[in-house]
Design a protein around this motif. Structure first.
Motif, PDB file in Angstrom:
ATOM      1  N   ALA A  14       0.513  -1.611   0.165  1.00 57.25           N
ATOM      2  CA  ALA A  14      -0.017  -0.171  -0.113  1.00 57.25           C
ATOM      3  C   ALA A  14       1.042   1.330   0.266  1.00 57.25           C
ATOM      4  O   ALA A  14       1.027   2.278  -0.680  1.00 57.25           O
ATOM      5  CB  ALA A  14      -1.308   0.249   1.064  1.00 57.25           C
ATOM      6  N   VAL A  15       1.861   1.321   0.719  1.00 59.56           N
ATOM      7  CA  VAL A  15       2.083   2.517   0.884  1.00 59.56           C
ATOM      8  C   VAL A  15       3.139   1.988  -0.852  1.00 59.56           C
ATOM      9  O   VAL A  15       3.556   3.847  -1.470  1.00 59.56           O
ATOM     10  CB  VAL A  15       4.426   2.576   1.917  1.00 59.56           C
ATOM     11  CG1 VAL A  15       5.142   3.567   1.866  1.00 59.56           C
ATOM     12  CG2 VAL A  15       3.511   2.032   3.079  1.00 59.56           C
ATOM     13  N   ALA A  16       3.670   1.707  -1.390  1.00 55.73           N
ATOM     14  CA  ALA A  16       4.378   1.269  -2.233  1.00 55.73           C
ATOM     15  C   ALA A  16       3.929   2.068  -3.072  1.00 55.73           C
ATOM     16  O   ALA A  16       3.941   2.881  -4.373  1.00 55.73           O
ATOM     17  CB  ALA A  16       5.330   0.303  -2.665  1.00 55.73           C
ATOM     18  N   LEU A  17       2.410   1.194  -3.676  1.00 63.44           N
ATOM     19  CA  LEU A  17       1.640   1.746  -4.451  1.00 63.44           C
ATOM     20  C   LEU A  17       1.245   3.732  -4.715  1.00 63.44           C
ATOM     21  O   LEU A  17       0.770   3.803  -4.967  1.00 63.44           O
ATOM     22  CB  LEU A  17      -0.149   0.884  -4.407  1.00 63.44           C
ATOM     23  CG  LEU A  17      -1.553   1.387  -5.625  1.00 63.44           C
ATOM     24  CD1 LEU A  17      -0.471   0.864  -7.054  1.00 63.44           C
ATOM     25  CD2 LEU A  17      -2.112   0.540  -4.951  1.00 63.44           C
ATOM     26  N   LEU A  51      11.433   6.675 -10.125  1.00 55.20           N
ATOM     27  CA  LEU A  51      11.447   5.695  -8.685  1.00 55.20           C
ATOM     28  C   LEU A  51      10.186   5.443  -8.536  1.00 55.20           C
ATOM     29  O   LEU A  51       9.517   4.610  -8.048  1.00 55.20           O
ATOM     30  CB  LEU A  51      12.013   6.997  -7.761  1.00 55.20           C
ATOM     31  CG  LEU A  51      13.379   7.258  -7.394  1.00 55.20           C
ATOM     32  CD1 LEU A  51      14.138   8.628  -6.241  1.00 55.20           C
ATOM     33  CD2 LEU A  51      13.527   5.542  -6.856  1.00 55.20           C
ATOM     34  N   GLY A  52       9.241   6.242  -9.181  1.00 54.12           N
ATOM     35  CA  GLY A  52       7.856   5.980  -9.200  1.00 54.12           C
ATOM     36  C   GLY A  52       7.883   4.530  -9.665  1.00 54.12           C
ATOM     37  O   GLY A  52       7.085   3.930  -9.234  1.00 54.12           O
ATOM     38  N   VAL A  53       7.790   4.418 -10.997  1.00 48.80           N
ATOM     39  CA  VAL A  53       7.851   2.907 -11.323  1.00 48.80           C
ATOM     40  C   VAL A  53       8.401   1.886 -11.054  1.00 48.80           C
ATOM     41  O   VAL A  53       7.755   0.516 -10.998  1.00 48.80           O
ATOM     42  CB  VAL A  53       8.612   3.204 -13.013  1.00 48.80           C
ATOM     43  CG1 VAL A  53       8.494   2.032 -13.343  1.00 48.80           C
ATOM     44  CG2 VAL A  53       7.741   3.968 -13.983  1.00 48.80           C
ATOM     45  N   LEU A  54       9.598   2.217  -9.876  1.00 49.12           N
ATOM     46  CA  LEU A  54       9.605   1.183  -9.191  1.00 49.12           C
ATOM     47  C   LEU A  54       9.036   0.276  -8.400  1.00 49.12           C
ATOM     48  O   LEU A  54       8.706  -0.283  -7.688  1.00 49.12           O
ATOM     49  CB  LEU A  54      11.676   1.191  -8.744  1.00 49.12           C
ATOM     50  CG  LEU A  54      12.612   1.295  -9.312  1.00 49.12           C
ATOM     51  CD1 LEU A  54      13.471   2.198  -9.128  1.00 49.12           C
ATOM     52  CD2 LEU A  54      12.981   0.090  -9.810  1.00 49.12           C
ATOM     53  N   LEU A  56       5.546   1.152  -7.895  1.00 45.72           N
ATOM     54  CA  LEU A  56       4.430   0.505  -8.399  1.00 45.72           C
ATOM     55  C   LEU A  56       4.926  -0.864  -9.255  1.00 45.72           C
ATOM     56  O   LEU A  56       3.980  -2.058  -8.060  1.00 45.72           O
ATOM     57  CB  LEU A  56       4.406   1.110  -9.687  1.00 45.72           C
ATOM     58  CG  LEU A  56       3.377   2.303 -10.150  1.00 45.72           C
ATOM     59  CD1 LEU A  56       2.902   2.651 -11.294  1.00 45.72           C
ATOM     60  CD2 LEU A  56       2.266   2.241  -9.336  1.00 45.72           C
ATOM     61  N   LEU A  57       6.150  -1.263  -9.420  1.00 41.57           N
ATOM     62  CA  LEU A  57       6.485  -2.615  -9.356  1.00 41.57           C
ATOM     63  C   LEU A  57       6.616  -3.112  -7.941  1.00 41.57           C
ATOM     64  O   LEU A  57       6.221  -4.682  -7.784  1.00 41.57           O
ATOM     65  CB  LEU A  57       7.666  -2.562  -9.949  1.00 41.57           C
ATOM     66  CG  LEU A  57       8.285  -2.150 -11.378  1.00 41.57           C
ATOM     67  CD1 LEU A  57       9.194  -2.367 -12.217  1.00 41.57           C
ATOM     68  CD2 LEU A  57       6.807  -3.679 -12.519  1.00 41.57           C
TER      69      LEU A  57
END
Length: 127
Positions: A14-17, A51-54, A56-57
Motif C-alpha cells: 500500500a505504501v509502495a502503491l 522511482l515511481g515506476v519502481l 509500483l513494481l
C-alpha cells in the motif's frame, strides 16, 4: 506467522502503491511543493518517475507472485529491493534534515526486513 507476513507485505504494498502513483503521475512541481517532496526540486523528472515506476513494481512484487503462485520467491526478493530503496530515502531525507521522514522510512525498512527474512527462512511459500 504467515498471516503477520501477509499483513506486513500488504502494508508495504500500500505504501509502495501510494508513493508510486504520486511520483509517476503527479507533476514534479506539485510534488516539490508538498512536505516531504522537497527532494524532487534537485532531481530530474525522469529520476522521479523512475522511482515511481519502481515503487509500483514493488507494490505488485510484494503481493502478486504469492497470490498467483508464480515465482513466489519474488516476494522476499522485492522486500530486499525495498530495503535498498528505503536506505536511499533515509539518506536523502536525512540530508534535508527531515528526521520524521527518516524515522518513517526506517519503519518501512524494518517491515521489509521482516518480510524478507520471514519469506526466505521462517515461512517461505515453497516447502
Amino acid at each position: 506467522m504467515n498471516l503477520t507476513l501477509w499483513i506486513a507485505s500488504a502494508l508495504l504494498a500500500a505504501v509502495a502503491l501510494t508513493g508510486g502513483i504520486s511520483k509517476t503521475f503527479v507533476p514534479k512541481p506539485k510534488l516539490a511543493a508538498h512536505e516531504g517532496g522537497e527532494w524532487t526540486r534537485n532531481a530530474s523528472v525522469g529520476f522521479v518517475k523512475t522511482l515511481g515506476v519502481l515503487e509500483l513494481l514493488a507494490a505488485v512484487g510484494l503481493i502478486l507472485p504469492a497470490v498467483i503462485d508464480i515465482a513466489p520467491v519474488m516476494v522476499p526478493v522485492t522486500a530486499v529491493c525495498w530495503v535498498l530503496l528505503m536506505t536511499g530515502a533515509m539518506i536523502t531525507h536525512g540530508r534535508l534534515g527531515q528526521n520524521k521522514l527518516v524515522m518513517l522510512n526506517s519503519v518501512y525498512l524494518l517491515l521489509a526486513v521482516f518480510v524478507a527474512c520471514g519469506r526466505f527462512a521462517l515461512e517461505p511459500f515453497t516447502g
